[in-house]
Design an enzyme around this catalytic site. Structure first.
Site, PDB file in Angstrom:
ATOM      1  N   ARG A 162       0.775  -1.244   0.134  1.00 24.10           N
ATOM      2  CA  ARG A 162      -0.020   0.053   0.013  1.00 24.10           C
ATOM      3  C   ARG A 162       1.024   1.104   0.100  1.00 24.10           C
ATOM      4  O   ARG A 162       1.456   1.443   0.973  1.00 24.10           O
ATOM      5  CB  ARG A 162      -0.918  -0.144   1.133  1.00 24.10           C
ATOM      6  CG  ARG A 162      -1.751   1.251   1.289  1.00 24.10           C
ATOM      7  CD  ARG A 162      -2.817   1.260   1.979  1.00 24.10           C
ATOM      8  NE  ARG A 162      -2.528   1.108   3.551  1.00 24.10           N
ATOM      9  CZ  ARG A 162      -3.442   1.311   4.618  1.00 24.10           C
ATOM     10  NH1 ARG A 162      -4.720   1.454   4.289  1.00 24.10           N
ATOM     11  NH2 ARG A 162      -3.101   1.198   5.671  1.00 24.10           N
ATOM     12  N   ASP A 441      -4.013   2.788  14.035  1.00 22.79           N
ATOM     13  CA  ASP A 441      -3.211   3.550  13.059  1.00 22.79           C
ATOM     14  C   ASP A 441      -3.664   5.097  12.919  1.00 22.79           C
ATOM     15  O   ASP A 441      -4.468   5.539  13.751  1.00 22.79           O
ATOM     16  CB  ASP A 441      -3.013   2.494  11.824  1.00 22.79           C
ATOM     17  CG  ASP A 441      -4.553   2.582  11.291  1.00 22.79           C
ATOM     18  OD1 ASP A 441      -5.498   3.223  11.453  1.00 22.79           O
ATOM     19  OD2 ASP A 441      -4.373   1.670  10.199  1.00 22.79           O
TER      20      ASP A 441
END
Length: 525
Positions: A162, A441
């Site tokens: 990603r 996160d």
């Protein structure tokens, strides 16, 4: 140095010279020169769209792309190592041992991250590139202080990467005097260095695309992929993207996004945490869109259930995989009862996704592989559920329904504490942080800080009637910061100073700050 027109502003220790080879940097520069103008135009389009919504416009399915939604088309079939995606684990690319453990954990797919689970300081970003390169070559290893060796098993998870979202820049690399987009830097280096090794090991260049808001952004990525394939001699359609539907505006363009990527294997993932954050962000000016405590905004709420049903229907009608959201729970060894309750909640959550037709889902810890795998193996015996096409009718109001619930002092305090702890860790180089039994996160931290801003701006009140004021926020923030310093045993008077400064800045701002990582970048080396 690749050329006089490419400048590296960060230090480059010897172990990174191969990653930043002249040829690789020239390729990144090509991406910048060919696609930066389009990227900037799309970022400006985001601003204009937000202004329209601020002016009272309501999102809807696009009239100009009705033919796409009504057309007869499908994406290309998935490659062999992406047909079974029951369990996907995610984690930061910069932690070498975590990369090894994730590849070995028994999940079908491992998404290594340069985005929300990554703090994009310069050297950790180069660490991530090194780890990805060594993983694709099957030579990655690590040694613990006690001598334990970490190496890859014979059978490992399929690796996906990603890159950073289109809005983030890599300030340490200038091309023709301009910083390169982080997405072009991350993608460019990983595809340039690894496409040969991928082919030799029977896999391919597989990517997760974050933060997309429109099908035009998917078109840009497809153009980038096509350019890379032609430039590097990769067969057209080899690069396989999975798009994270983690923005409310993207939810209205799921089919169009897949259509733009139809010449290659593609899928969609419902990124629940960023999706929640995006709704608060997009409708930040509306007092009728105030959300309750974060813990009350579950996948059982109507707007998230609607998005899930729409995503599965869209994907399976078009031959694409549909992936469920993240289970952020971290198993604990010190509390068996809490562990058991959390496992039951995880299995219930994943059972809901399996019943909705998802082909698999995300986890954040290897300890969840077995229970989540059990759920999806029990739900279907084939590699996936592509043949399951649920009949759904989702209207705009379904996607925009505000979840009901209360705002509590505990929720207020949790948001402050989580935001402080995450920002503190992020500024120190750690983008994936265990907090109160959950892997946090940037996406989950964004929910916490955006709720604080929303509650203050719209004069929300706690369930006991107390108004949420600047004074109450400052009082709670001071108390939570002091408690964290005491818990950590830190006698340093500067502890948490950066986190407090940044949280105050974005929570007390008159205007909503789009991403905390943008002002936060100033704290990174």
């Amino acid at each position: 140095m690749a050329s006089d027109n490419i400048q590296i502003l960060g230090a480059v220790p010897p172990q990174y010279t191969d990653v930043l080879s002249d040829d690789a940097l020239e390729f990144v520069a090509e991406l910048h020169r060919n696609f930066e103008t389009t990227r900037r135009r799309l970022m400006q389009a985001r601003v204009r769209r937000q202004a329209e919504i601020d002016g009272g416009a309501t999102p809807d399915f696009l009239a100009e792309t009705r033919s796409v939604r009504e057309g007869d088309w499908r994406v290309q079939p998935a490659p062999a190592d992406l047909t079974n995606r029951r369990v996907e684990i995610t984690g930061p690319s910069s932690n070498r041992r975590m990369v090894i453990n994730a590849l070995n954990c028994g999940a079908q797919v491992y998404m290594t991250d340069f985005e929300d689970a990554h703090s994009p300081a310069w050297l950790p970003t180069l660490d991530g590139q090194t780890n990805v390169r060594d993983a694709y070559r099957r030579i990655i290893s690590d040694e613990a202080a006690d001598g334990r060796q970490y190496r890859l098993n014979e059978n490992i998870a399929t690796l996906c990467v990603r890159p950073r979202g289109l809005h983030l820049m890599e300030r340490h690399v200038l091309v023709d005097g301009e910083p390169v987009a982080g997405s072009f830097f991350d993608f460019g280096l990983t595809v340039f260095h690894n496409h040969v090794a991928q082919q030799s090991h029977g896999t391919g260049p597989y990517y997760y695309l974050p933060k997309l808001q429109s099908y035009l952004e998917a078109r840009l990525w497809n153009d980038v992929f096509r350019y890379a394939e032609e430039r590097l001699g990769i067969p057209t359609g080899t690069i396989s993207p999975t798009v994270l539907i983690e923005h409310i505006l993207a939810a209205f363009e799921m089919e169009e996004i897949l259509y733009e990527l139809r010449e290659r294997p593609a899928g969609l993932n419902l990124g629940r945490w960023d999706y929640i954050f995006s709704v608060i962000k997009v409708f930040n000016g509306r007092s009728d869109m105030v959300f309750p405590d974060r813990a009350q905004v579950t996948m059982a709420t109507h707007f998230l259930t609607s998005a899930a049903h729409l995503l599965v229907n869209t994907c399976h009608r078009r031959g694409a995989h549909a992936l469920g959201g993240m289970s952020a729970f971290i198993p604990r060894r010190d509390d068996a009862a809490a562990n058991e309750a959390a496992f039951a909640q995880v299995k219930s959550d994943k059972q809901r996704e399996a019943d909705q037709g998802f082909d698999g889902a995300w986890i954040a810890h290897p300890g969840l592989v077995e229970p989540v795998l059990d759920v999806f193996q029990s739900a279907f015996t084939t590699d996936n559920q592509l043949s399951v096409i649920p009949e759904v009718r989702i209207a705009p109001d379904d996607l925009l329904a505000v979840p009901e619930g209360q705002i509590t002092e505990a929720g207020l305090r949790n948001n402050v504490s989580v935001a402080l702890q995450y920002i503190d860790a992020w500024t120190r180089g750690n983008g994936a942080v265990a907090i109160y039994g959950l892997m946090e996160d940037a996406a989950t931290a964004e929910i916490s800080r955006s709720q604080l801003w929303q509650w203050l701006q719209h004069g929300a009140a706690l369930d006991d009637g107390r108004p949420i004021t600047t004074q109450l926020y400052r009082q709670v923030r001071a108390q939570e910061a002091a408690a964290l310093v005491e818990q950590r045993g830190q006698d340093n008077p500067g502890a948490l100073d950066k986190a407090v400064e940044l949280l105050d800045e974005i929570v007390l701002s008159d205007q909503f700050v789009e991403f905390l990582t943008l002002p936060g970048y100033r704290y990174l080396d």
